[in-house]
Write a protein that holds these residues in place. Structure first.
Motif, short mmCIF file in Angstrom:
data_model
loop_
_atom_site.label_atom_id
_atom_site.label_comp_id
_atom_site.label_asym_id
_atom_site.label_seq_id
_atom_site.Cartn_x
_atom_site.Cartn_y
_atom_site.Cartn_z
N LYS A 55 21.15 41.83 35.00
CA LYS A 55 22.70 41.94 33.74
C LYS A 55 23.29 43.30 35.29
O LYS A 55 22.38 44.08 35.82
CB LYS A 55 22.61 43.15 33.14
CG LYS A 55 23.05 42.11 31.38
CD LYS A 55 23.92 41.30 30.87
CE LYS A 55 24.37 41.02 29.84
NZ LYS A 55 25.76 40.57 29.57
N LYS A 56 23.91 42.48 35.22
CA LYS A 56 25.58 43.55 36.55
C LYS A 56 25.57 44.98 35.78
O LYS A 56 25.48 45.68 36.68
CB LYS A 56 26.63 43.11 36.57
CG LYS A 56 26.30 41.54 37.53
CD LYS A 56 25.50 42.04 38.85
CE LYS A 56 25.20 40.54 40.38
NZ LYS A 56 25.09 40.95 41.38
N ASN A 70 25.68 36.31 32.84
CA ASN A 70 26.08 37.90 32.46
C ASN A 70 27.24 38.19 32.03
O ASN A 70 27.90 38.64 31.23
CB ASN A 70 27.10 38.60 34.11
CG ASN A 70 26.38 39.06 34.76
OD1 ASN A 70 25.36 40.27 34.69
ND2 ASN A 70 24.59 38.42 36.09
N ASN A 71 26.84 36.65 31.30
CA ASN A 71 28.22 36.18 29.25
C ASN A 71 26.75 36.23 28.36
O ASN A 71 27.61 36.69 27.21
CB ASN A 71 28.49 34.75 29.70
CG ASN A 71 30.38 34.70 30.31
OD1 ASN A 71 31.04 34.35 29.90
ND2 ASN A 71 30.12 34.62 32.08
N VAL A 131 32.91 40.04 34.03
CA VAL A 131 31.96 39.09 35.01
C VAL A 131 32.75 38.86 36.16
O VAL A 131 34.14 37.70 36.30
CB VAL A 131 31.72 38.15 34.27
CG1 VAL A 131 30.45 36.99 34.82
CG2 VAL A 131 30.69 38.41 32.95
N ARG A 151 38.36 38.43 32.59
CA ARG A 151 38.01 36.73 33.15
C ARG A 151 38.22 35.70 31.48
O ARG A 151 37.93 34.96 31.83
CB ARG A 151 36.70 36.82 33.22
CG ARG A 151 35.85 37.71 31.78
CD ARG A 151 34.02 37.56 32.16
NE ARG A 151 33.74 38.01 31.42
CZ ARG A 151 33.50 37.71 30.16
NH1 ARG A 151 32.74 36.48 29.95
NH2 ARG A 151 32.02 38.62 28.95
N GLU A 187 23.74 33.18 36.95
CA GLU A 187 23.99 34.62 37.40
C GLU A 187 24.96 34.97 36.71
O GLU A 187 25.28 35.57 35.66
CB GLU A 187 24.33 35.14 38.79
CG GLU A 187 22.93 35.58 39.63
CD GLU A 187 23.16 35.94 41.42
OE1 GLU A 187 24.56 36.12 41.55
OE2 GLU A 187 22.31 35.97 42.05
N ILE A 188 26.52 33.61 36.99
CA ILE A 188 27.41 34.02 36.15
C ILE A 188 27.58 33.63 34.48
O ILE A 188 27.81 34.63 33.64
CB ILE A 188 29.01 33.24 36.52
CG1 ILE A 188 29.08 33.46 38.04
CG2 ILE A 188 30.13 32.91 35.41
CD1 ILE A 188 29.94 32.22 38.50
N TYR A 245 32.69 43.68 42.21
CA TYR A 245 31.95 44.23 40.55
C TYR A 245 31.59 46.06 41.33
O TYR A 245 32.11 46.82 40.75
CB TYR A 245 30.39 43.91 40.81
CG TYR A 245 30.50 43.33 39.92
CD1 TYR A 245 29.81 43.25 38.46
CD2 TYR A 245 29.55 41.67 40.27
CE1 TYR A 245 30.00 42.42 37.12
CE2 TYR A 245 29.29 40.48 39.26
CZ TYR A 245 29.39 40.88 37.98
OH TYR A 245 29.01 40.15 36.89
N CYS A 248 33.85 33.98 34.20
CA CYS A 248 33.80 34.79 35.19
C CYS A 248 35.34 34.70 35.72
O CYS A 248 36.43 33.82 36.22
CB CYS A 248 32.86 34.65 36.30
SG CYS A 248 33.21 33.40 37.43
N ASN A 304 32.39 42.61 28.68
CA ASN A 304 32.23 43.44 29.84
C ASN A 304 33.03 41.92 31.10
O ASN A 304 32.89 41.24 31.17
CB ASN A 304 31.01 43.32 29.82
CG ASN A 304 30.57 44.52 29.30
OD1 ASN A 304 31.01 45.31 29.06
ND2 ASN A 304 29.13 44.64 28.85
#
Length: 334
Positions: free
Chosen positions: A260-261, A241-242, A288, A188, A237-238, A295, A174, A286
């Protein structure tokens, strides 16, 4: 020998070490669904390793013989050191870097295998070509290892209740800061400043690389950093979202609140057209980020609203054109 249908992009031996339990829960992200499963049926796809230029089971056998077992052995040795009362981080550091190529080969291959597995027609072989060219290129892997060794700080983080999850990318990254949209890298990528890189050891331990202080963590290099529940959730969370499609854990409750963000599914493709007529396409990961404000900043710039006349002509003390009611300098003007 007949073709193996269920082919694991994360080896069963690594999954067993990670969850440290007979139970494994998998979360499918699109659409979101959490279920208890077995090691044989988690983190796998039918025929994900198959490639028309190679013999059946060639890649699966290659990883089984050259990567999976050695990575599992290394993980067990690292866990043994971490669990010692007199654990010395420099010993963990030395042991980890003795086999860092195994982690990097896993990371660089898994993404391609997932993409290939999703393409039932197998007409686009770009991913598999890229994977083979990288994992068989010792200089490429050595350079990534060198960048991690020289460009980042090394530390250990611990979830006291074993609450860490693992994503189908194996390694998670991230960024602490949004840097803009590029063609062939993201904010990232390994080697970019302000990037955090997370290597899974098991559900209790992750190895973390970082270049600057990480907001909200106060990480130290010479100790095992025991995280509180809020910090563990942030790391999860990191990792979540990967993921492309799946994450795993030894409990199901720690995945319920993760979201997912980005609503988009998969990578973004961008094309560059050069003056000589050459066209090159790239798949951009995407983004992160560590914090929500990054974001928001990323979404703001991708919306292109910042380029409109309303924003360009707004004075710092006037109301922001976005409609928030705040002064421009305290809102989008930042």
């Amino acid at each position: 020998m007949s073709r193996t249908k269920k082919q694991h992009y994360i080896a069963q031996c690594l999954l067993k070490i990670f969850v440290d339990n007979e139970d494994i829960y998998e979360c499918r992200i699109h659409p979101k669904k959490i279920y208890k499963t077995s090691f044989e049926n988690s983190m796998c796809q039918n025929n994900s390793y198959e490639f028309f230029l190679l013999k059946d089971n060639f890649l699966e056998d290659f990883f089984a013989k050259n990567v999976d077992g050695d990575t599992a052995k290394l993980n067990r040795e690292i866990i043994y050191l971490l669990n010692k009362n007199d654990c010395k981080i420099e010993e963990v550091y030395k042991l980890f870097f003795s086999g860092i190529h195994l982690y990097l080969v896993n990371y660089k291959s898994i993404t391609s295998l997932i993409r290939l597995g999703k393409d039932n027609s197998k007409t686009d072989n770009t991913s598999i070509f890229q994977m083979l060219s990288r994992i068989l290129n010792k200089n490429y892997i050595k350079r990534l290892a060198y960048i991690l060794n020289k460009g980042y700080k090394f530390s250990i983080i611990k979830a006291i209740n074993g609450d860490f999850i693992m994503c189908d990318q194996y390694i998670a990254t991230c960024s602490m800061k949004y840097k803009g949209r590029f063609t062939n890298i993201s904010s990232r990528d390994i080697g970019v400043r302000d990037t955090i890189i997370l290597f899974p050891i098991n559900c209790y331990y992750y190895i973390i690389f970082f270049s600057d202080d990480v907001d909200g963590f106060e990480l130290k290099e010479e100790v095992i950093n025991v995280l509180n529940s809020e910090q563990v959730t942030k790391i999860n969370e990191i990792i979540y979202n990967n993921a492309y499609e799946k994450v795993v854990s030894h409990i199901n409750t720690n995945m319920n609140t993760l979201e997912k963000k980005y609503s988009s599914y998969g990578d973004i493709t961008t094309s560059m057209v050069y003056s000589n007529g050459q066209v090159i396409s790239y798949k951009i990961k995407n983004e992160v980020f560590l914090t929500q404000d990054q974001y928001d900043l990323c979404n703001y710039y991708e919306s292109m609203s910042w380029a409109s006349k309303d924003y360009r002509n707004t004075k710092v003390n006037e109301k922001c054109p976005c409609g928030s009611g705040k002064k421009y300098k305290n809102c989008c003007g930042k």
